[in-house]
Design a protein around this motif. Sequence first.
Motif, mmCIF file in Angstrom:
data_model
loop_
_atom_site.group_PDB
_atom_site.id
_atom_site.type_symbol
_atom_site.label_atom_id
_atom_site.label_comp_id
_atom_site.label_asym_id
_atom_site.label_seq_id
_atom_site.Cartn_x
_atom_site.Cartn_y
_atom_site.Cartn_z
ATOM 1 N N MET A 14 6.806 -4.155 -10.148
ATOM 2 C CA MET A 14 5.438 -3.673 -10.001
ATOM 3 C C MET A 14 5.404 -2.398 -9.151
ATOM 4 O O MET A 14 4.690 -1.450 -9.489
ATOM 5 C CB MET A 14 4.555 -4.742 -9.372
ATOM 6 C CG MET A 14 3.089 -4.394 -9.362
ATOM 7 S SD MET A 14 2.114 -5.835 -8.900
ATOM 8 C CE MET A 14 0.487 -5.122 -8.921
ATOM 9 N N ALA A 15 6.168 -2.357 -8.082
ATOM 10 C CA ALA A 15 6.223 -1.165 -7.230
ATOM 11 C C ALA A 15 6.799 0.020 -8.011
ATOM 12 O O ALA A 15 6.305 1.148 -7.900
ATOM 13 C CB ALA A 15 7.053 -1.444 -5.984
ATOM 14 N N ARG A 16 7.828 -0.229 -8.818
ATOM 15 C CA ARG A 16 8.426 0.843 -9.625
ATOM 16 C C ARG A 16 7.415 1.387 -10.630
ATOM 17 O O ARG A 16 7.251 2.597 -10.776
ATOM 18 C CB ARG A 16 9.669 0.330 -10.354
ATOM 19 C CG ARG A 16 10.402 1.417 -11.157
ATOM 20 C CD ARG A 16 11.507 0.819 -12.011
ATOM 21 N NE ARG A 16 11.006 -0.040 -13.071
ATOM 22 C CZ ARG A 16 10.447 0.397 -14.210
ATOM 23 N NH1 ARG A 16 10.294 1.693 -14.415
ATOM 24 N NH2 ARG A 16 10.038 -0.445 -15.143
ATOM 25 N N ARG A 17 6.710 0.496 -11.288
ATOM 26 C CA ARG A 17 5.716 0.933 -12.277
ATOM 27 C C ARG A 17 4.558 1.677 -11.622
ATOM 28 O O ARG A 17 4.024 2.629 -12.194
ATOM 29 C CB ARG A 17 5.184 -0.264 -13.067
ATOM 30 C CG ARG A 17 6.204 -0.826 -14.023
ATOM 31 C CD ARG A 17 5.637 -1.992 -14.781
ATOM 32 N NE ARG A 17 6.641 -2.593 -15.637
ATOM 33 C CZ ARG A 17 6.366 -3.177 -16.789
ATOM 34 N NH1 ARG A 17 5.122 -3.244 -17.224
ATOM 35 N NH2 ARG A 17 7.320 -3.710 -17.495
ATOM 36 N N PHE A 18 4.170 1.256 -10.425
ATOM 37 C CA PHE A 18 3.108 1.956 -9.718
ATOM 38 C C PHE A 18 3.544 3.386 -9.393
ATOM 39 O O PHE A 18 2.776 4.334 -9.569
ATOM 40 C CB PHE A 18 2.714 1.207 -8.441
ATOM 41 C CG PHE A 18 1.685 1.960 -7.640
ATOM 42 C CD1 PHE A 18 0.361 1.985 -8.045
ATOM 43 C CD2 PHE A 18 2.048 2.660 -6.509
ATOM 44 C CE1 PHE A 18 -0.593 2.691 -7.324
ATOM 45 C CE2 PHE A 18 1.108 3.375 -5.783
ATOM 46 C CZ PHE A 18 -0.212 3.385 -6.185
ATOM 47 N N ASP A 38 -0.423 12.791 -2.560
ATOM 48 C CA ASP A 38 0.015 11.445 -2.212
ATOM 49 C C ASP A 38 -1.056 10.706 -1.424
ATOM 50 O O ASP A 38 -1.216 9.499 -1.563
ATOM 51 C CB ASP A 38 1.307 11.485 -1.398
ATOM 52 C CG ASP A 38 2.531 11.595 -2.280
ATOM 53 O OD1 ASP A 38 2.449 11.261 -3.473
ATOM 54 O OD2 ASP A 38 3.589 11.999 -1.756
ATOM 55 N N SER A 39 -1.799 11.429 -0.604
ATOM 56 C CA SER A 39 -2.846 10.789 0.200
ATOM 57 C C SER A 39 -3.959 10.204 -0.673
ATOM 58 O O SER A 39 -4.665 9.288 -0.240
ATOM 59 C CB SER A 39 -3.431 11.787 1.197
ATOM 60 O OG SER A 39 -4.001 12.895 0.524
ATOM 61 N N ASP A 40 -4.117 10.686 -1.888
ATOM 62 C CA ASP A 40 -5.113 10.133 -2.798
ATOM 63 C C ASP A 40 -4.775 8.702 -3.217
ATOM 64 O O ASP A 40 -5.640 7.966 -3.664
ATOM 65 C CB ASP A 40 -5.247 11.005 -4.054
ATOM 66 C CG ASP A 40 -5.807 12.380 -3.754
ATOM 67 O OD1 ASP A 40 -6.679 12.468 -2.877
ATOM 68 O OD2 ASP A 40 -5.362 13.346 -4.391
ATOM 69 N N CYS A 44 -4.453 2.669 -2.517
ATOM 70 C CA CYS A 44 -3.803 1.861 -3.555
ATOM 71 C C CYS A 44 -2.494 1.277 -3.043
ATOM 72 O O CYS A 44 -2.175 0.120 -3.318
ATOM 73 C CB CYS A 44 -3.518 2.711 -4.788
ATOM 74 S SG CYS A 44 -4.980 3.369 -5.590
ATOM 75 N N ARG A 45 -1.759 2.072 -2.303
ATOM 76 C CA ARG A 45 -0.481 1.590 -1.763
ATOM 77 C C ARG A 45 -0.699 0.457 -0.761
ATOM 78 O O ARG A 45 0.069 -0.500 -0.724
ATOM 79 C CB ARG A 45 0.286 2.730 -1.124
ATOM 80 C CG ARG A 45 0.945 3.628 -2.138
ATOM 81 C CD ARG A 45 1.935 4.593 -1.480
ATOM 82 N NE ARG A 45 2.667 5.308 -2.491
ATOM 83 C CZ ARG A 45 2.298 6.471 -3.015
ATOM 84 N NH1 ARG A 45 1.199 7.057 -2.609
ATOM 85 N NH2 ARG A 45 3.037 7.059 -3.943
ATOM 86 N N MET A 46 -1.755 0.571 0.052
ATOM 87 C CA MET A 46 -2.055 -0.497 1.010
ATOM 88 C C MET A 46 -2.403 -1.794 0.283
ATOM 89 O O MET A 46 -1.944 -2.874 0.658
ATOM 90 C CB MET A 46 -3.188 -0.067 1.943
ATOM 91 C CG MET A 46 -2.764 0.981 2.941
ATOM 92 S SD MET A 46 -4.087 1.645 3.972
ATOM 93 C CE MET A 46 -5.053 0.247 4.383
ATOM 94 N N GLU A 47 -3.197 -1.702 -0.770
ATOM 95 C CA GLU A 47 -3.556 -2.889 -1.548
ATOM 96 C C GLU A 47 -2.334 -3.470 -2.257
ATOM 97 O O GLU A 47 -2.175 -4.689 -2.338
ATOM 98 C CB GLU A 47 -4.641 -2.558 -2.571
ATOM 99 C CG GLU A 47 -6.013 -2.446 -1.971
ATOM 100 C CD GLU A 47 -6.476 -3.754 -1.340
ATOM 101 O OE1 GLU A 47 -6.362 -4.833 -1.972
ATOM 102 O OE2 GLU A 47 -6.950 -3.696 -0.204
ATOM 103 N N LEU A 48 -1.478 -2.596 -2.764
ATOM 104 C CA LEU A 48 -0.268 -3.059 -3.433
ATOM 105 C C LEU A 48 0.624 -3.814 -2.454
ATOM 106 O O LEU A 48 1.178 -4.866 -2.786
ATOM 107 C CB LEU A 48 0.480 -1.878 -4.049
ATOM 108 C CG LEU A 48 1.667 -2.212 -4.934
ATOM 109 C CD1 LEU A 48 1.210 -2.996 -6.154
ATOM 110 C CD2 LEU A 48 2.372 -0.942 -5.365
ATOM 111 N N LYS A 49 0.744 -3.312 -1.226
ATOM 112 C CA LYS A 49 1.531 -4.007 -0.210
ATOM 113 C C LYS A 49 0.926 -5.373 0.094
ATOM 114 O O LYS A 49 1.641 -6.357 0.279
ATOM 115 C CB LYS A 49 1.607 -3.181 1.077
ATOM 116 C CG LYS A 49 2.529 -2.009 0.979
ATOM 117 C CD LYS A 49 2.556 -1.242 2.283
ATOM 118 C CE LYS A 49 3.404 0.004 2.152
ATOM 119 N NZ LYS A 49 3.429 0.775 3.387
#
Length: 83
Positions: A14-18, A38-40, A44-49
Amino acid sequence: MADKQTCDNYAEEMARRFEEFVHWSRDNWPIPASPLLDSDFAGCRMELKRILGQRLDQAQSGHEADPASGGAQYVSANPAPWP
């Protein structure tokens, strides 16, 4: 119930696909004068974590709904009406 290796493999995929999605999004953004950064994708990265960390661990251990183990004490099955 999924074992730890299955959950780890899922999280990695999932992380790779994101990350592929993020790269595709930046490369194909239709407005070059205002490129994506990247800041945009920070939110999303926080939710993915959260999804791949805490929630996946809770679901794997089966303690998500148990209040004694830190799960939700009350989950509303009837959301409030739209104002």
